[in-house]
Design an enzyme around this catalytic site. Structure first.
Site, mmCIF file in Angstrom:
data_model
loop_
_atom_site.group_PDB
_atom_site.id
_atom_site.type_symbol
_atom_site.label_atom_id
_atom_site.label_comp_id
_atom_site.label_asym_id
_atom_site.label_seq_id
_atom_site.Cartn_x
_atom_site.Cartn_y
_atom_site.Cartn_z
ATOM 1 C CE1 TYR A 81 -1.789 -3.126 -8.919
ATOM 2 C CE2 TYR A 81 -0.792 -1.137 -8.038
ATOM 3 C CZ TYR A 81 -1.192 -2.448 -7.867
ATOM 4 O OH TYR A 81 -0.984 -3.070 -6.663
ATOM 5 N N GLY A 116 0.739 -1.257 0.000
ATOM 6 C CA GLY A 116 0.000 0.000 0.000
ATOM 7 C C GLY A 116 0.769 1.307 0.000
ATOM 8 C CD GLU A 155 0.999 -9.594 0.594
ATOM 9 O OE1 GLU A 155 -0.036 -8.907 0.584
ATOM 10 O OE2 GLU A 155 1.001 -10.813 0.507
ATOM 11 N N PRO A 156 4.652 -4.777 -0.787
ATOM 12 C CG PRO A 156 6.815 -3.900 -0.839
ATOM 13 C CD PRO A 156 5.984 -4.990 -0.201
ATOM 14 N N GLY A 157 3.772 -3.264 -3.883
ATOM 15 C CA GLY A 157 3.750 -3.476 -5.329
ATOM 16 C C GLY A 157 4.063 -2.165 -6.027
ATOM 17 N NE ARG A 158 -0.364 2.515 -5.860
ATOM 18 C CZ ARG A 158 -1.464 2.474 -6.625
ATOM 19 N NH1 ARG A 158 -1.468 3.081 -7.781
ATOM 20 N NH2 ARG A 158 -2.553 1.862 -6.214
ATOM 21 C CB CYS A 180 -13.817 4.001 -30.952
ATOM 22 S SG CYS A 180 -13.045 4.265 -32.525
HETATM 23 N N1 LLP Z 1 -1.290 -7.162 -1.193
HETATM 24 C C1 LLP Z 1 -2.611 -7.307 -1.483
HETATM 25 C C2 LLP Z 1 -3.373 -8.390 -0.860
HETATM 26 C C3 LLP Z 1 -3.227 -6.421 -2.386
HETATM 27 O O1 LLP Z 1 -4.516 -6.573 -2.651
HETATM 28 C C4 LLP Z 1 -2.468 -5.394 -2.986
HETATM 29 C C5 LLP Z 1 -3.079 -4.483 -3.948
HETATM 30 C C6 LLP Z 1 -1.096 -5.292 -2.663
HETATM 31 C C7 LLP Z 1 -0.544 -6.186 -1.750
HETATM 32 C C8 LLP Z 1 -0.188 -4.267 -3.262
HETATM 33 O O2 LLP Z 1 -0.564 -2.964 -2.958
HETATM 34 P P1 LLP Z 1 0.349 -1.727 -3.459
HETATM 35 O O3 LLP Z 1 1.640 -1.771 -2.665
HETATM 36 O O4 LLP Z 1 0.590 -1.906 -4.900
HETATM 37 O O5 LLP Z 1 -0.477 -0.543 -3.154
HETATM 38 N N2 LLP Z 1 -5.359 -1.203 -9.760
HETATM 39 C C9 LLP Z 1 -5.270 -0.231 -8.694
HETATM 40 C C10 LLP Z 1 -4.534 -0.774 -7.494
HETATM 41 C C11 LLP Z 1 -5.199 -2.008 -6.893
HETATM 42 C C12 LLP Z 1 -4.438 -2.559 -5.732
HETATM 43 C C13 LLP Z 1 -5.005 -3.868 -5.325
HETATM 44 N N3 LLP Z 1 -4.302 -4.540 -4.307
HETATM 45 C C14 LLP Z 1 -4.570 1.023 -9.229
HETATM 46 O O6 LLP Z 1 -4.244 1.075 -10.419
HETATM 47 O O7 LLP Z 1 -4.376 1.982 -8.497
#
Ligand code: LLP
Length: 434
Positions: free
Chosen positions: A393, A248, A293-296, A364
């Site tokens: 994303y 997050g 669990e960082p992604g973004r 379109c």
């Molecule tokens: N762990 C779980 C269980 C999650 O559901 C998520 C994201 C993450 C980790 C990673 O979160 P992050 O560090 O990336 O914030 N499509 C949306 C974002 C959806 C996120 C869903 N879950 C966007 O484009 O903003």
């Protein structure tokens, strides 16, 4: 634009990503093109893993693959000793094909199929996160048939919802994910999982939201999760060995968003670790293995999408549209969330912004916009348009809408770039048509 050594403006006044001139990248690979600054990803991985190691000790930074998934990213995060979370058979397959260690994979999802669960068990993933009673029953059946015992976590809902600068604490919960900590459903699922001989319950998982800058929201989640760990320990005599707090951390997209340095991300992790250590001490709990669990934050700011400007439509007194050769098929985030982005003309970085432009895609659909009201120098057809912070994303949410091919992904480092994902062809798109 969040400038740094590996994302800057060079002497020619061109944008440079990972030491590669954007104009050269476009000559070599064409547009639309996703460019990933490899060094930045490495710096984020080192920052997050070292923070967890130094400030807490036993744990794992588990990259959330949904942010950006392809074989190359798994190879990179493996090099930094990280784990990964997957949410589908497709992400699991990609990780496995890349050679990623399966004992560092967490498998999430609110509706995993029997087939996906079977694949995960056979791969030997580290944890499967249980999201429903039916899933626990399926998993027990699969493990019994295969003569294995699977480590599991349970997805719970701690009643903290966080989005960017705001968070709310709720007692009433409406989420398609997980079990409530407050209405007895978490206890119920724990009681049923511990009776299943082929499931080993290791701990709980929560994820409070995405694009969060307010660290206090994580601290409240830590408090609620450890309160619950204490309750389960007192009432059921169970001590959990794992705590997964989800992802997050926010990133900079556009004016108004904080610009975080690597040290700020370090501090995010440190604050969570400090809070957790305090709560464990206060409540007399054993130290669990901590998973984040960082992604973004790992890949988001590493990504820049390059497009070529096409037709320019100036509607006097209303708007100036620049149409690009991409759109919602490579970046649906404006259409989905009204997401904001920083935009630049990659070969006119030193020219003064003189006009407001709206960057429109080629699909379109009127809602196919990438960014609105961007102050840019005078734009002409064939200019290179760069959109920043598109590493998370974007590729992972791309589609073939209007049968547009998903753009390729290149990784740039030390002035050189290579394909991580090759260009999709029309033939690829029509491959499964009968
Ligand atoms: N762990 C779980 C269980 C999650 O559901 C998520 C994201 C993450 C980790 C990673 O979160 P992050 O560090 O990336 O914030 N499509 C949306 C974002 C959806 C996120 C869903 N879950 C966007 O484009 O903003």
């Amino acid at each position: 634009m969040n400038q740094r050594e590996t994302l800057k403006i060079n002497d020619k006044g061109h944008l440079e990503i990972g030491g590669a001139d954007a104009e050269e990248l476009v000559k070599q690979f064409g547009t639309p093109l996703y460019v990933m600054d490899k060094a930045y990803i490495g710096q984020m991985c080192i920052t997050l893993t070292s923070a967890l190691k130094k400030e807490y000790g036993s744990g794992l930074i588990s990259y959330a693959s949904k942010a950006f998934c392809c074989k190359e990213i798994y190879r990179i995060i493996e090099d930094y000793g990280m784990g990964a979370d997957v949410v589908s058979g497709g992400e699991l397959y990609t990780a496995k094909e890349s050679g990623f260690p399966m004992d560092k994979i967490t498998f999430h999802g609110n509706n995993k199929s029997f087939t996906e669960l079977t694949e995960a068990v056979l791969c030997g993933v580290q944890h499967i996160v249980i999201d429903s009673l039916g899933e626990a029953e399926d998993l027990e059946e699969i493990c019994a048939a295969n003569g294995t015992v699977q480590n599991v976590l349970i997805r719970v809902n701690p009643g903290v919802e966080a989005h960017t600068h705001h968070f709310i604490q709720t007692a009433k919960q409406d989420s398609k994910f997980g079990f409530s900590l407050t209405d007895g459903s978490a206890e119920d699922i724990i009681n049923s999982v511990i009776k299943k001989p082929h499931l080993k319950l290791c701990g709980l998982h929560c994820h409070i939201g995405s694009q969060i800058f307010e660290i206090k929201s994580f601290c409240i989640a830590v408090e609620k999760m450890t309160d619950f760990y204490k309750k389960i320990s007192d009432e059921l005599g169970i001590s959990f060995s794992v705590l997964n707090l989800g992802g997050g951390f926010g990133i900079h997209y556009a004016e108004g968003d904080p610009i975080l340095k690597l040290s700020d991300y370090y501090d995010f992790v440190k604050t969570i670790c400090d809070k957790l250590k305090t709560c464990l001490k206060e409540k007399g709990l054993e130290k669990p293995y901590l998973i984040l669990e960082p992604g973004r934050s790992v890949v988001g700011e590493a990504g820049v999408t390059l497009y070529t400007a096409g037709r320019i439509k100036e509607i006097k007194g209303i708007k100036n549209y620049v149409a690009i050769d991409g759109g919602m098929f490579d970046n649906p985030r404006f259409a989905l969330y009204q997401a904001r982005y920083t935009v630049a003309a990659a070969a006119k970085m030193l020219l003064k912004p003189v006009k407001k432009y709206t960057i429109a895609g080629k699909c379109c659909e009127s809602g196919d916009i990438i960014a609105e009201d961007c102050m840019l120098p005078e734009i002409e057809e064939r200019d290179i348009i760069a959109v920043f912070s598109t590493g998370a994303y974007n590729y992972s949410m791309a589609s073939n809408y209007n049968r547009n091919p998903v753009p390729p992904v290149v990784f740039a480092e030390n002035g050189k770039a290579y394909y991580a994902v090759k260009p999709q062809t029309y033939k690829d798109i029509a491959r499964n048509d009968v």
